[in-house]
Design a protein around this motif. Sequence first.
Motif, PDB file in Angstrom:
ATOM      1  N   PRO A  18       3.447  15.639   8.737  1.00 62.02           N
ATOM      2  CA  PRO A  18       2.492  14.059   8.969  1.00 62.02           C
ATOM      3  C   PRO A  18       3.321  12.588   9.197  1.00 62.02           C
ATOM      4  N   GLN A  39       3.474  12.045  -0.561  1.00 58.48           N
ATOM      5  CA  GLN A  39       2.603  12.732   0.822  1.00 58.48           C
ATOM      6  C   GLN A  39       0.788  13.027   0.310  1.00 58.48           C
ATOM      7  N   ALA A  71       2.541  19.647   2.541  1.00 56.12           N
ATOM      8  CA  ALA A  71       3.249  18.726   3.382  1.00 56.12           C
ATOM      9  C   ALA A  71       4.944  18.780   3.012  1.00 56.12           C
ATOM     10  N   GLN A  75       8.007  17.717   5.762  1.00 57.43           N
ATOM     11  CA  GLN A  75       8.456  16.382   6.387  1.00 57.43           C
ATOM     12  C   GLN A  75      10.358  16.800   6.014  1.00 57.43           C
TER      13      GLN A  75
END
Length: 152
Positions: A18, A39, A71, A75
């Motif tokens: 994201p 996150q 998430a 990353q």
Amino acid sequence: MSIEAKLAELGVTLPEAPAPAANYVPYVVAGDMVYVSGQISADEGGLITGTLGDDMEVEAGQAAAKRCAIALLAQLKAACGGDLERLVRVVKLGAFVNSTADFTQQPQVVNGASDFLVAALGDAGRHARSAVSSPSLPLGVAVEIDAVFQIK
């Protein structure tokens, strides 16, 4: 078994990492450490919102925490140039649970992330952590988690 293969066995496909929602970077690599920004709980349907102890049960909070962990791994994958095999271990999680003043099961909620990371990464997924209450979180999400990883 590779991390990607283990994730597939668990039925998890990592999303694209994201993008940050404000003036910060999603992760910082410093030497052999990766610091991943918080996150928030979201899935394919959008944000996972709610307040533990009010309109959300522990099991739903655990699922939200698991989505944060997914998430975080997305990353990490971006920070490692797409190579999750560079992971040495998860060092620490910092978890925030949107909850009422009298809700005291934040650790059980965050187990959704911790249990997932151990299932996906084995001993490399065992970590130190904090699990604290917050009266509100960005965009009304149920859970936000940041992490520190060691890589090679």
